[in-house]
Design an enzyme around this catalytic site. Structure first.
Site, short mmCIF file in Angstrom:
data_model
loop_
_atom_site.label_atom_id
_atom_site.label_comp_id
_atom_site.label_asym_id
_atom_site.label_seq_id
_atom_site.Cartn_x
_atom_site.Cartn_y
_atom_site.Cartn_z
N PRO A 25 8.39 -9.41 23.33
CA PRO A 25 8.29 -8.78 22.01
C PRO A 25 8.11 -7.28 22.15
O PRO A 25 7.27 -6.81 22.92
CB PRO A 25 7.05 -9.44 21.40
CG PRO A 25 6.24 -9.93 22.55
CD PRO A 25 7.24 -10.27 23.62
N THR A 27 7.81 -3.84 19.74
CA THR A 27 7.71 -3.13 18.46
C THR A 27 8.63 -1.92 18.47
O THR A 27 8.61 -1.13 19.41
CB THR A 27 6.24 -2.69 18.24
OG1 THR A 27 5.48 -3.85 17.98
CG2 THR A 27 6.11 -1.72 17.07
N GLN A 100 7.45 -13.24 16.46
CA GLN A 100 6.05 -13.02 16.86
C GLN A 100 5.22 -12.68 15.62
O GLN A 100 5.49 -11.70 14.93
CB GLN A 100 5.93 -11.90 17.90
CG GLN A 100 4.53 -11.93 18.53
CD GLN A 100 4.21 -10.77 19.44
OE1 GLN A 100 4.51 -9.63 19.12
NE2 GLN A 100 3.59 -11.05 20.58
N HIS A 174 0.75 -14.00 17.92
CA HIS A 174 0.30 -12.84 18.71
C HIS A 174 -1.23 -12.89 18.81
O HIS A 174 -1.94 -12.43 17.92
CB HIS A 174 0.76 -11.55 18.04
CG HIS A 174 0.70 -10.34 18.93
ND1 HIS A 174 -0.06 -10.29 20.09
CD2 HIS A 174 1.30 -9.13 18.83
CE1 HIS A 174 0.09 -9.09 20.66
NE2 HIS A 174 0.91 -8.37 19.91
N ASN A 177 -3.35 -8.35 23.28
CA ASN A 177 -3.29 -6.89 23.16
C ASN A 177 -4.27 -6.26 22.18
O ASN A 177 -4.00 -5.21 21.61
CB ASN A 177 -1.85 -6.44 22.82
CG ASN A 177 -0.87 -6.83 23.91
OD1 ASN A 177 -1.28 -7.24 25.00
ND2 ASN A 177 0.42 -6.70 23.65
N TYR A 179 -5.32 -7.20 19.19
CA TYR A 179 -5.12 -7.34 17.74
C TYR A 179 -6.02 -8.46 17.19
O TYR A 179 -6.91 -8.94 17.90
CB TYR A 179 -3.63 -7.54 17.45
CG TYR A 179 -2.83 -6.32 17.89
CD1 TYR A 179 -3.07 -5.07 17.33
CD2 TYR A 179 -1.89 -6.40 18.92
CE1 TYR A 179 -2.38 -3.93 17.76
CE2 TYR A 179 -1.19 -5.27 19.35
CZ TYR A 179 -1.44 -4.04 18.77
OH TYR A 179 -0.77 -2.93 19.20
N ASN A 234 -6.54 -1.43 23.28
CA ASN A 234 -7.31 -1.56 22.04
C ASN A 234 -8.59 -2.36 22.21
O ASN A 234 -9.08 -2.98 21.26
CB ASN A 234 -6.48 -2.25 20.93
CG ASN A 234 -5.20 -1.52 20.58
OD1 ASN A 234 -5.20 -0.31 20.45
ND2 ASN A 234 -4.12 -2.27 20.42
N GLY A 316 10.36 -6.67 29.22
CA GLY A 316 10.21 -5.79 28.07
C GLY A 316 11.05 -4.54 28.17
O GLY A 316 12.21 -4.49 27.76
C1 FNR Z 1 5.37 -3.58 23.77
N1 FNR Z 1 4.68 -4.78 23.95
C2 FNR Z 1 4.45 -5.61 22.86
N2 FNR Z 1 3.77 -6.78 23.03
C3 FNR Z 1 3.62 -7.64 21.99
O1 FNR Z 1 3.03 -8.70 22.17
N3 FNR Z 1 4.16 -7.35 20.78
C4 FNR Z 1 4.82 -6.20 20.53
O2 FNR Z 1 5.31 -5.99 19.41
C5 FNR Z 1 4.95 -5.27 21.59
N4 FNR Z 1 5.57 -4.08 21.42
C6 FNR Z 1 5.82 -3.24 22.48
C7 FNR Z 1 6.54 -2.08 22.28
C8 FNR Z 1 6.85 -1.26 23.37
C9 FNR Z 1 7.64 -0.03 23.13
C10 FNR Z 1 6.40 -1.62 24.66
C11 FNR Z 1 6.75 -0.78 25.83
C12 FNR Z 1 5.68 -2.76 24.84
C13 FNR Z 1 4.37 -5.26 25.31
C14 FNR Z 1 5.60 -5.96 25.93
O3 FNR Z 1 5.86 -7.18 25.27
C15 FNR Z 1 5.40 -6.27 27.43
O4 FNR Z 1 4.29 -7.10 27.61
C16 FNR Z 1 5.21 -5.02 28.26
O5 FNR Z 1 6.16 -4.04 27.93
C17 FNR Z 1 5.28 -5.32 29.77
O6 FNR Z 1 6.53 -5.79 30.14
P1 FNR Z 1 7.63 -4.82 30.87
O7 FNR Z 1 8.01 -3.80 29.87
O8 FNR Z 1 6.92 -4.21 32.04
O9 FNR Z 1 8.72 -5.74 31.27
C1 8K6 Z 2 2.42 -3.52 19.70
C2 8K6 Z 2 2.52 -2.12 19.26
C3 8K6 Z 2 3.07 -1.30 20.32
C4 8K6 Z 2 3.21 0.10 19.90
C5 8K6 Z 2 4.05 0.86 20.83
C6 8K6 Z 2 3.46 0.91 22.17
C7 8K6 Z 2 4.28 1.77 23.07
C8 8K6 Z 2 3.67 1.86 24.41
C9 8K6 Z 2 4.59 2.31 25.45
C10 8K6 Z 2 3.89 2.74 26.68
C11 8K6 Z 2 3.63 1.64 27.63
C12 8K6 Z 2 2.44 1.85 28.51
C13 8K6 Z 2 1.17 1.56 27.82
C14 8K6 Z 2 0.16 0.97 28.73
C15 8K6 Z 2 -1.03 0.51 28.00
C16 8K6 Z 2 -2.04 -0.03 28.92
C17 8K6 Z 2 -3.25 0.78 28.98
C18 8K6 Z 2 -4.09 0.44 30.15
#
Ligand code: FNR
Ligand code: 8K6
Length: 347
Positions: A25, A27, A100, A174, A177, A179, A234, A316
């Site tokens: 998933p 966002t 989700q 969900h 993370n 929430y 969070n 992701g």
């Molecule tokens: C996420 N992730 C995330 N997780 C989730 O449960 N719901 C969501 O809507 C989102 N949105 C989201 C947006 C963006 C831009 C990122 C980068 C990540 C977390 C995602 O599902 C995943 O767990 C992580 O990105 C780690 O996997 P990858 O990216 O290393 O393959």
């Molecule tokens: C679910 C809402 C997601 C909003 C956008 C999140 C974009 C995050 C992209 C950066 C990924 C790295 C973040 C790592 C967080 C872990 C902190 C220890």
């Protein structure tokens, strides 16, 4: 070297995935101002239909669940119709897609829903501001009353029914993370002294009530759940959280969910109180299908599945950069590296 990713996987008697790669998933904040997914969103998912299963971007179950701009919803007829365009497009390309279901709890901001309370387990604020909107400081939430909790559970179940109406193959709740559901599962955010707080059983109660209400509405075979036993987003960690998940995960094993999905950005992170990585910990206490995720390459994920560390691999960021991720991996083609600037548009 990644051949095991390309064999089918039977989730249950209802659903068999054509391969073991899930789109995680993600966002994207690209719904219209009524939080309806657009045709561009449908095209974006349709391009990724070769995944064994797409998990949609987090989708709010009701207005006060919103914590980011233009995140889609699943509670108005227009939103349900908008999602139907998406699910039709994915199905037409031979794919499967789960919605989700999301409520951000204390990470919500009244800016997005015209004012009113922010709900959480307890009146414990998360520090900081909405990402990229520094004027929006997170508020101290209202501790959900027993009445609020009842309504929230009913609203998750209704959103699940709406998802099926919209043509989704199932839902992922969900619970990860940091929430709302996760806020009940960690001591940082749950300071309640009623039947939803203090003990592992009580702290698991809201999560299990939501899961059971969704199962009652759409069936366990179409219900997945994402959890974050390791606090990393969070949320502050607390060693006492381990006992909560030691209680919750075996209780979930009894429920024949379609799958349980780890919620983590990097699965190489080690958590002292879990005795290792998030996926290794979940595997040690949960018996059903486990989806691993978190900074995996296809090769590393394939090796982890071979070593029985989890059953399915979610991807992701590489899926944002490569709409044809599955074909590229299958053919051994080079991947485009992910960059955060790619979040500005849907390719
Ligand atoms: C996420 N992730 C995330 N997780 C989730 O449960 N719901 C969501 O809507 C989102 N949105 C989201 C947006 C963006 C831009 C990122 C980068 C990540 C977390 C995602 O599902 C995943 O767990 C992580 O990105 C780690 O996997 P990858 O990216 O290393 O393959
Ligand atoms: C679910 C809402 C997601 C909003 C956008 C999140 C974009 C995050 C992209 C950066 C990924 C790295 C973040 C790592 C967080 C872990 C902190 C220890």
């Amino acid at each position: 070297m990644t051949a095991n990713l390309f064999t089918p996987y039977k989730l249950n008697d209802t659903l068999t995935l054509s391969n073991k790669i899930l789109m995680a998933p993600l966002t994207r904040c690209m719904a219209d101002d009524d939080l309806v997914p657009t045709q561009q969103v449908a095209d974006y998912y349709a391009r990724r239909a070769e995944a064994g299963l797409i998990i949609s971007e987090a989708t709010i179950i009701r207005p006060d669940g919103q914590g980011y701009p233009n995140t889609p919803g699943l509670y108005t007829p227009a939103q349900i119709n908008g999602w139907r365009v998406v699910t039709d497009a994915v199905h037409k390309n031979g794919g499967k897609i789960f919605a989700q279901l999301w409520h951000t709890g204390r990470v919500a901001h009244p800016h997005f829903f015209g004012g009113g309370d922010v709900l959480s387990a307890s009146a414990q604020a998360v520090e900081g501001t909405v990402p990229r909107m520094r004027e929006l400081v997170y508020q101290t939430p209202k501790a959900a009353s027993l009445e609020d909790i009842k309504q929230l559970v009913a609203d998750y179940a209704q959103a699940a029914a709406n998802a099926i109406d919209a043509g989704f193959d199932g839902v992922e709740i969900h619970g990860a993370n940091g929430y709302l559901i996760d806020q009940f599962l960690h001591h940082d955010s749950n300071r309640r002294d009623d039947e939803y707080g203090q003990t592992p059983e009580n702290m698991s109660r809201f999560a299990l009530e939501v899961v059971d209400a969704v199962i009652a509405r759409i069936g366990a075979d179409r219900t997945g759940l994402r959890v974050s036993p390791g606090a990393y987003f969070n949320m502050a960690g607390d060693a006492r959280d381990r006992a909560v998940f030691d209680y919750l995960l075996p209780a979930l094993s009894q429920r024949q969910l379609a799958f349980l999905h780890a919620g983590i950005f990097d699965d190489s992170m080690q958590f002292d109180y879990l005795g290792g990585s998030v996926s290794a910990y979940i595997r040690s206490v949960y018996t059903g299908t486990l989806v691993g995720v978190g900074s995996y390459t296809a090769e590393a994920g394939s090796a982890a599945i071979d070593a029985n560390k989890f059953d399915l691999l979610a991807i992701g960021r590489p899926f944002i950069a490569n709409p044809d991720y599955v074909a590229k991996v299958r053919n051994g083609d080079e991947l485009v590296p992910y960059a955060e600037t790619m979040l500005a548009e849907l390719i």
